[in-house]
Design an enzyme around this catalytic site. Structure first.
Site, short mmCIF file in Angstrom:
data_model
loop_
_atom_site.label_atom_id
_atom_site.label_comp_id
_atom_site.label_asym_id
_atom_site.label_seq_id
_atom_site.Cartn_x
_atom_site.Cartn_y
_atom_site.Cartn_z
N ASP A 10 48.24 45.83 37.84
CA ASP A 10 47.24 46.88 37.57
C ASP A 10 46.70 47.45 38.90
O ASP A 10 45.53 47.31 39.20
CB ASP A 10 46.09 46.35 36.70
CG ASP A 10 45.33 45.18 37.32
OD1 ASP A 10 45.84 44.55 38.29
OD2 ASP A 10 44.21 44.91 36.87
N ASP A 15 47.07 44.28 44.12
CA ASP A 15 48.36 44.50 43.43
C ASP A 15 49.28 45.35 44.31
O ASP A 15 50.49 45.10 44.38
CB ASP A 15 48.15 45.27 42.11
CG ASP A 15 47.25 44.55 41.15
OD1 ASP A 15 47.72 43.86 40.24
OD2 ASP A 15 46.02 44.68 41.32
N ASN A 39 42.16 46.77 36.37
CA ASN A 39 41.37 47.28 37.49
C ASN A 39 40.90 48.71 37.23
O ASN A 39 39.82 49.12 37.65
CB ASN A 39 42.18 47.24 38.78
CG ASN A 39 42.29 45.84 39.34
OD1 ASN A 39 41.39 45.02 39.15
ND2 ASN A 39 43.39 45.53 40.00
N THR A 123 50.16 40.08 37.60
CA THR A 123 48.99 40.03 38.48
C THR A 123 47.84 40.83 37.85
O THR A 123 47.08 41.50 38.55
CB THR A 123 49.32 40.57 39.89
OG1 THR A 123 49.79 41.92 39.77
CG2 THR A 123 50.37 39.73 40.59
N PHE A 164 38.78 37.45 36.48
CA PHE A 164 38.88 38.78 35.86
C PHE A 164 40.11 38.95 34.97
O PHE A 164 40.00 39.39 33.82
CB PHE A 164 38.89 39.85 36.97
CG PHE A 164 38.96 41.26 36.47
CD1 PHE A 164 37.84 41.89 35.96
CD2 PHE A 164 40.15 41.97 36.51
CE1 PHE A 164 37.90 43.20 35.49
CE2 PHE A 164 40.23 43.28 36.05
CZ PHE A 164 39.11 43.89 35.54
N ASN A 165 41.31 38.63 35.46
CA ASN A 165 42.53 38.92 34.69
C ASN A 165 42.54 38.18 33.35
O ASN A 165 43.03 38.71 32.35
CB ASN A 165 43.79 38.53 35.48
CG ASN A 165 44.03 39.45 36.65
OD1 ASN A 165 43.51 40.56 36.71
ND2 ASN A 165 44.82 38.98 37.61
N HIS A 238 44.31 38.17 46.39
CA HIS A 238 44.70 37.47 45.16
C HIS A 238 46.18 37.68 44.83
O HIS A 238 46.96 36.73 44.71
CB HIS A 238 43.89 37.99 43.97
CG HIS A 238 42.41 37.91 44.11
ND1 HIS A 238 41.72 36.73 44.03
CD2 HIS A 238 41.47 38.88 44.31
CE1 HIS A 238 40.42 36.96 44.16
NE2 HIS A 238 40.25 38.25 44.34
N ASP A 239 46.55 38.93 44.61
CA ASP A 239 47.85 39.20 43.96
C ASP A 239 49.07 38.97 44.85
O ASP A 239 50.15 38.67 44.32
CB ASP A 239 47.85 40.63 43.40
CG ASP A 239 46.86 40.78 42.25
OD1 ASP A 239 46.43 39.74 41.71
OD2 ASP A 239 46.50 41.92 41.92
O1 RIB Z 1 40.45 38.21 39.95
C1 RIB Z 1 41.37 38.82 40.78
C2 RIB Z 1 42.28 39.73 40.00
O2 RIB Z 1 41.48 40.74 39.44
C3 RIB Z 1 43.35 40.43 40.81
O3 RIB Z 1 44.53 40.55 40.07
C4 RIB Z 1 42.74 41.76 41.15
O4 RIB Z 1 43.69 42.80 41.20
C5 RIB Z 1 41.64 41.95 40.13
O5 RIB Z 1 41.88 42.89 39.21
CA CA Z 2 45.61 42.69 39.79
#
Ligand code: RIB
Ligand code: CA
Length: 309
Positions: A10, A15, A39, A123, A164-165, A238-239
């Site tokens: 996203d 990403d 996102n 991701t 979040f994801n 993160h990704d």
């Molecule tokens: O929590 C981190 C995730 O949420 C990552 O994938 C980042 O892109 C955000 O959307």
């Molecule tokens: Ca992401």
């Protein structure tokens, strides 16, 4: 031999950097990119994926995913990624077309046609992957494993409990973690250690190539949220973690566990519940990634950027 992968993302700053790392890594063969809402809206994340891949000169097929989670309203994150979902660098309009197939159709086609098992790298929220597994269960045998960014063993980033994801589509995550497939979980436990500092960003910029400069500009924007909200020594990448894990697992440490997803709790919805003991016959279905050699991770990204224009 390279690892065939499908990325479901996203974009999203981190990403986008994961896409850059995947395209630049000869250890991986990127077969398809599918998009998820998260996102930003699905229109924006799909446009952003096409923009980044066009910028990189990639010809990989890109397909649009579900506009919303399986059962819930969409949560988006403009406070992190801006109104476009990829604020910062001025990326040209994409030349790479959008596939006429949906994300699930494209993933199914690629899996069906592949003579090797394929690794899925989500991701973002797991809506598309869960839908694929529910609608094409016969294709599970074509999936090597699911190497994802999401969840955490301890604490969240969007709520006290949830990352979040997973929070965006907990039911989808529940389906994926219970699909009987091997999962590598790059959650906040490791991604909050995968920090890129201001000095690292200047190191990337000093490569003086267009992709390295674009990545530095993404990170200039990305750091604003993290410097304001968190007490980190940099921004968490993160990704890129699941991509780096596939490229060089020796950068990481991990531990086997049973992981499930909380779909109902008033305060804990979206939490990944990690059980390292796997009592009462629970399957140890997940490699929970916990540690990273941060300096070698930054070196890996630096080397990837030097291989691109
Ligand atoms: O929590 C981190 C995730 O949420 C990552 O994938 C980042 O892109 C955000 O959307
Ligand atoms: Ca992401």
């Amino acid at each position: 031999m390279s690892i065939p992968v499908i990325m479901d993302c996203d974009p999203g700053h981190d990403d986008a950097i994961a896409l850059v790392l995947a395209v630049a890594s000869p250890e991986l063969e990127l077969l398809a990119v599918t998009t998820s809402a998260g996102n930003q809206t699905i229109e924006k994340t799909t446009l952003n994926a096409r923009k980044v891949l066009s910028f990189l000169g990639s010809k990989v097929p890109v397909a649009r995913g579900a506009p919303r989670p399986l059962f819930r309203d969409l949560i988006i994150a403009p406070q992190v990624h801006g109104e476009s979902g990829l604020d910062g660098p001025a990326l040209p309009e994409p030349t790479l077309p959008e596939s006429p197939l949906s994300a699930v159709e494209l993933m199914a086609k690629v899996l069906r046609e592949s003579d090797r098992k394929v690794t899925l790298v989500p991701t973002a929220a797991l809506t598309n992957v869960a839908t694929l597994l529910m609608t094409h269960p016969e294709l599970k045998e074509k999936i090597e494993r699911i190497c994802l960014m999401g969840g955490s063993a301890v604490g969240g980033n969007w709520t006290a409990a949830a990352e979040f994801n997973i929070l965006v589509d907990p039911e989808a995550a529940h389906i994926v973690f219970n699909a009987g497939l091997p999962v590598v979980m790059c959650g906040l436990d490791v991604t909050h250690k995968a920090l890129v500092t201001r000095a690292d960003v200047e190191r990337f910029r000093s490569i003086r190539k267009r992709t390295a400069i674009m990545v530095a500009e993404l990170l200039d924007f990305f750091k604003k949220f993290h410097e304001a909200q968190f007490d980190f020594a940099g921004s968490p990448l993160h990704d890129p973690c699941p991509i780096a894990f596939l490229v060089d697992p020796t950068l990481f440490t991990w531990k086997k566990a049973h992981v499930d997803v909380e779909c109902r709790g008033r305060h804990s919805i979206g939490a990944t519940v990690v059980d390292y003991k796997g009592g009462q016959g629970r399957e140890m279905n997940v490699d929970v990634v916990l540690g990273i050699d941060r300096l070698r991770f930054i070196d890996l990204i630096d080397a990837a950027l030097r291989r691109l224009d």
